[in-house]
Design a protein around this motif. Structure first.
Motif, PDB file in Angstrom:
ATOM      1  N   ALA A 145       0.962  -0.988  -0.060  1.00 44.57           N
ATOM      2  CA  ALA A 145      -0.128  -0.108  -0.048  1.00 44.57           C
ATOM      3  C   ALA A 145       0.889   1.226  -0.030  1.00 44.57           C
ATOM      4  O   ALA A 145       0.635   2.246  -0.656  1.00 44.57           O
ATOM      5  CB  ALA A 145      -0.881   0.092   1.254  1.00 44.57           C
ATOM      6  N   LEU A 184       2.246   1.950  -3.469  1.00 46.81           N
ATOM      7  CA  LEU A 184       1.495   2.711  -4.229  1.00 46.81           C
ATOM      8  C   LEU A 184       1.073   4.046  -4.095  1.00 46.81           C
ATOM      9  O   LEU A 184       1.242   4.892  -4.952  1.00 46.81           O
ATOM     10  CB  LEU A 184      -0.122   1.855  -4.287  1.00 46.81           C
ATOM     11  CG  LEU A 184       0.132   0.229  -4.377  1.00 46.81           C
ATOM     12  CD1 LEU A 184      -1.397   0.008  -4.299  1.00 46.81           C
ATOM     13  CD2 LEU A 184       0.668  -0.180  -5.816  1.00 46.81           C
ATOM     14  N   LEU A 235       2.033  -4.719  -8.619  1.00 46.35           N
ATOM     15  CA  LEU A 235       1.478  -3.458  -8.666  1.00 46.35           C
ATOM     16  C   LEU A 235       2.572  -2.612  -8.129  1.00 46.35           C
ATOM     17  O   LEU A 235       2.685  -1.233  -8.199  1.00 46.35           O
ATOM     18  CB  LEU A 235       0.152  -3.398  -8.412  1.00 46.35           C
ATOM     19  CG  LEU A 235      -0.290  -1.808  -8.342  1.00 46.35           C
ATOM     20  CD1 LEU A 235      -0.490  -1.517  -9.817  1.00 46.35           C
ATOM     21  CD2 LEU A 235      -1.924  -1.936  -7.862  1.00 46.35           C
ATOM     22  N   TYR A 251      -4.265   6.453 -13.694  1.00 46.47           N
ATOM     23  CA  TYR A 251      -4.806   5.568 -13.091  1.00 46.47           C
ATOM     24  C   TYR A 251      -6.473   5.965 -12.775  1.00 46.47           C
ATOM     25  O   TYR A 251      -7.379   5.112 -12.483  1.00 46.47           O
ATOM     26  CB  TYR A 251      -4.067   5.225 -11.660  1.00 46.47           C
ATOM     27  CG  TYR A 251      -2.787   4.464 -11.955  1.00 46.47           C
ATOM     28  CD1 TYR A 251      -2.834   3.023 -12.247  1.00 46.47           C
ATOM     29  CD2 TYR A 251      -1.656   5.381 -12.070  1.00 46.47           C
ATOM     30  CE1 TYR A 251      -1.670   2.334 -12.632  1.00 46.47           C
ATOM     31  CE2 TYR A 251      -0.563   4.663 -12.699  1.00 46.47           C
ATOM     32  CZ  TYR A 251      -0.554   3.118 -12.844  1.00 46.47           C
ATOM     33  OH  TYR A 251       0.622   2.776 -13.233  1.00 46.47           O
ATOM     34  N   MET A 305      -6.098  -2.400 -10.427  1.00 48.35           N
ATOM     35  CA  MET A 305      -5.928  -0.908 -10.932  1.00 48.35           C
ATOM     36  C   MET A 305      -6.455   0.111  -9.826  1.00 48.35           C
ATOM     37  O   MET A 305      -6.229   1.046  -9.607  1.00 48.35           O
ATOM     38  CB  MET A 305      -6.128  -0.652 -12.184  1.00 48.35           C
ATOM     39  CG  MET A 305      -5.306  -1.237 -13.251  1.00 48.35           C
ATOM     40  SD  MET A 305      -3.455  -0.922 -13.093  1.00 48.35           S
ATOM     41  CE  MET A 305      -2.763  -2.593 -13.273  1.00 48.35           C
ATOM     42  N   GLN A 306      -7.544  -0.463  -9.266  1.00 50.54           N
ATOM     43  CA  GLN A 306      -8.453   0.226  -8.079  1.00 50.54           C
ATOM     44  C   GLN A 306      -7.483   0.264  -6.798  1.00 50.54           C
ATOM     45  O   GLN A 306      -7.701   1.406  -6.206  1.00 50.54           O
ATOM     46  CB  GLN A 306      -9.596  -0.456  -7.758  1.00 50.54           C
ATOM     47  CG  GLN A 306     -10.519  -0.791  -8.795  1.00 50.54           C
ATOM     48  CD  GLN A 306     -11.057   0.574  -9.797  1.00 50.54           C
ATOM     49  OE1 GLN A 306     -11.111   1.576  -9.290  1.00 50.54           O
ATOM     50  NE2 GLN A 306     -10.607   0.189 -11.063  1.00 50.54           N
ATOM     51  N   MET A 307      -6.482  -0.503  -6.800  1.00 49.74           N
ATOM     52  CA  MET A 307      -5.634  -0.334  -5.531  1.00 49.74           C
ATOM     53  C   MET A 307      -4.715   0.945  -5.984  1.00 49.74           C
ATOM     54  O   MET A 307      -4.552   1.832  -4.808  1.00 49.74           O
ATOM     55  CB  MET A 307      -4.626  -1.712  -5.495  1.00 49.74           C
ATOM     56  CG  MET A 307      -5.495  -2.847  -5.065  1.00 49.74           C
ATOM     57  SD  MET A 307      -4.391  -4.415  -5.129  1.00 49.74           S
ATOM     58  CE  MET A 307      -3.014  -4.033  -4.048  1.00 49.74           C
ATOM     59  N   ALA A 308      -4.284   0.881  -6.964  1.00 49.60           N
ATOM     60  CA  ALA A 308      -3.500   2.098  -7.214  1.00 49.60           C
ATOM     61  C   ALA A 308      -4.199   3.529  -7.341  1.00 49.60           C
ATOM     62  O   ALA A 308      -3.681   4.526  -7.009  1.00 49.60           O
ATOM     63  CB  ALA A 308      -2.980   2.189  -8.875  1.00 49.60           C
ATOM     64  N   LYS A 309      -5.478   3.339  -7.836  1.00 54.53           N
ATOM     65  CA  LYS A 309      -6.133   4.535  -7.973  1.00 54.53           C
ATOM     66  C   LYS A 309      -6.663   5.222  -6.622  1.00 54.53           C
ATOM     67  O   LYS A 309      -6.618   6.240  -6.420  1.00 54.53           O
ATOM     68  CB  LYS A 309      -7.385   4.296  -8.822  1.00 54.53           C
ATOM     69  CG  LYS A 309      -8.517   5.490  -9.012  1.00 54.53           C
ATOM     70  CD  LYS A 309      -9.372   4.864 -10.135  1.00 54.53           C
ATOM     71  CE  LYS A 309     -10.975   4.421  -9.693  1.00 54.53           C
ATOM     72  NZ  LYS A 309     -11.797   4.026 -10.734  1.00 54.53           N
ATOM     73  N   SER A 362      -4.049  -1.394   0.055  1.00 55.87           N
ATOM     74  CA  SER A 362      -4.309  -0.119  -0.519  1.00 55.87           C
ATOM     75  C   SER A 362      -4.762   0.879   0.472  1.00 55.87           C
ATOM     76  O   SER A 362      -4.001   0.896   1.550  1.00 55.87           O
ATOM     77  CB  SER A 362      -5.043  -0.162  -1.937  1.00 55.87           C
ATOM     78  OG  SER A 362      -6.252  -0.747  -1.604  1.00 55.87           O
TER      79      SER A 362
END
Lengths: 271, 266
Positions: free
Chosen positions: A131, A134, A158, A262, B153-157, B187
């Protein structure tokens, strides 16, 4: 590469995991001059599943980081098959922040089955480590380019994949879960792995269509494992052309575009 | 499950609903905090009639045409009377305004697909634009695999949206409840300026079953439970459900004031 169109997802999964594929350190050997590997997260340890360091791409100073799989069983045990612990992600972030302080772009190579699911990993905050990467990468004030060179396994991928440009090699995958995991959780049937591979839409071609990635780097005939040097050259060409664009952007534009990259991802309706 | 006598999710004791409600849905026998739907949470924490909903009509689009996904969503929309797994909006808590999001575990274990990611991002952006703090009450099985890479990609967003909120000098408070796992933990859940949790909630990155399969041994006692995470430095505090509203109000109040304003660039 020739005819990826005809290939089944499950064949691409197999190619993406081919044990003879070039690893991050192979690519570094071919494309980075004066490479110095740097170690440790300054918190707990040095995770051999992620390597990183500094050097020159042509004449551009860069920080380069990537998952590192082994070449044989013994090395794979040491490298944990490229599955990082929290200290791996924290090392990566430490190196990225060092790059930011000195205005150096960051290049990430992604090739991991996923973040390691183990007791120590949970105790030391696997979720927090991912986390926080990111979070910090979303506004790291230097260009970031990520390339999926094999397996892009979920959050563990990611965590090196929040970038201004993301590319995939033509025989690689990027997915929220492995086909095996999906088949076992959703259908409680490992025989359905091939179906899961199709359903997850995890090939480079799928992801380009979804506008999740910015481009596909074609692999040489037969796949990257057949000609490491040729593959490395193709990657270098892509990196140089992307950097020539990104290095000319002012920081605000760079970060706004990264945020928007994103921000627009997701499919929903609102009637 | 009987509606009049619901069972504890852990020790399976049946409780008369009126007593359970009075006890904030905490089992009087084993202390387990029963899973709650989003509206019950809102009633427990927010000032009466203060909640204003955001994006109530947002729905999933089944971007991968994943087998059976669309039907499953339709079914859940009927049984839960919700369109997706998170409810977001603004509310007041003891008179203090905040944005507020609650995940609803009845809806595919509140897994995060495009809608959950988008609603949470919009809520955080609303906070940033309107100078409000943000609170997220979390429960989730993680990323929703039926939406594949869009879920990842929702994790990054969402993480980028938390960063933008913090960059404006505004806080996010997260409350982790049973269960909080996978891509949601990795996230926004772990990005709270203050992270609270309910007692004995399963909190982790990998599911216990996956870990057991990978390492081929049993988990230590209490592994991946709130108390375990607190002991390993991953949480700020455990909060009793009946105290939650009051603790959140205190957090809002303390964070609304800057005693030192020398750091003027925020």
């Amino acid at each position: 590469m020739q005819d990826t169109k005809q290939e089944k997802a499950t064949d691409i999964v197999r190619l993406a995991r081919h044990t003879k594929r070039p690893t991050t350190l192979d690519y570094i050997k071919f494309i980075i001059n004066d490479f110095l590997e740097l170690h440790g997260d300054r918190r707990y340890g040095d995770d051999p599943a992620i390597v990183g360091g500094i050097g020159f791409l042509k004449d551009i100073p860069v920080t380069i980081i990537g998952h590192q799989k082994g070449k044989n069983v013994k090395e794979n045990v040491r490298r944990n098959f490229g599955m990082a612990h929290p200290e791996g992600y924290r090392k990566a972030l430490r190196l990225m922040e060092e790059a930011e302080r000195f205005g150096r772009p960051v290049i990430n190579f992604i090739d991991t089955p996923g973040a390691y699911p183990g007791i120590g990993a949970e105790e030391r905050g696997q979720a927090e480590a991912i986390a926080y990467n990111l979070y910090k990468m979303s506004s790291l004030a230097v260009p970031i380019i990520s390339i999926i060179t094999g397996e892009g396994g979920s959050g563990g991928a990611l965590a090196l994949g929040v970038a201004d440009r993301v590319y995939m090699l033509s025989d690689t995958i990027y997915s929220v879960i492995s086909p095996e995991g999906c088949a076992s959780i959703l259908w409680r049937d490992s025989a359905k792995t091939d179906d899961a591979a199709e359903a997850l839409k995890l090939t480079a071609k799928d992801l380009l269509e979804f506008k999740i990635i910015d481009g596909i780097i074609n692999e040489p005939a037969g796949g990257a494992q057949k000609d490491h040097e040729n593959m490395a050259r193709r990657i270098k060409t892509t990196l140089l052309s992307a950097l020539s664009e990104l290095l000319s952007l002012d920081c605000r534009t760079l970060l706004n575009r990264r945020y928007d990259r994103y921000r627009r991802m997701g499919k929903f309706t609102e009637d | 499950m009987s509606k009049l006598f619901p069972k504890c999710g852990k020790c399976k004791t049946s409780h008369f609903i009126a007593f359970l409600k009075h006890a904030h849905y905490v089992c009087s026998k084993c202390g387990y905090h029963l899973r709650l739907d989003a509206l019950t949470r809102i009633k427990m924490i927010c000032d009466k009639k203060s909640f204003q909903f955001f994006d109530e009509n947002m729905k999933s689009r089944d971007p991968l045409h994943f087998p059976n996904y669309e039907d499953r969503i339709k079914e859940l929309m009927e049984t839960t009377k919700l369109n997706e797994a998170v409810v977001t909006g603004t509310c007041k808590i003891k008179g203090l305004t905040t944005t507020f999001g609650v995940m609803d575990p009845r809806f595919m274990m509140a897994s995060m697909g495009s809608v959950v990611g988008e609603k949470i991002t919009r809520m955080l952006e609303y906070s940033a634009d309107n100078h409000l703090p943000a609170i997220l009450i979390i429960s989730s099985g993680g990323a929703r695999m039926q939406e594949g890479i869009f879920s990842l990609m929702q994790m990054a967003k969402t993480s980028a949206a938390v960063k933008r909120l913090n960059d404006k000098g505004l806080p996010l408070f997260t409350v982790l409840t049973d269960p909080t796992t996978g891509g949601v933990t990795a996230s926004f859940a772990m990005l709270g300026d203050v992270i609270l949790a309910e007692s004995d909630a399963l909190i982790g990155f990998a599911g216990p079953r996956v870990i057991a399969q990978t390492i081929g041994q049993n988990m230590p006692h209490g592994f991946q439970r709130s108390e375990f995470l607190l002991a390993h430095g991953m949480l700020d505090m455990l909060v009793e459900r009946r105290q939650m509203r009051s603790v959140l109000a205190t957090l809002l109040k303390i964070h609304s004031m800057r005693a030192y304003t020398g750091s003027a660039e925020v």
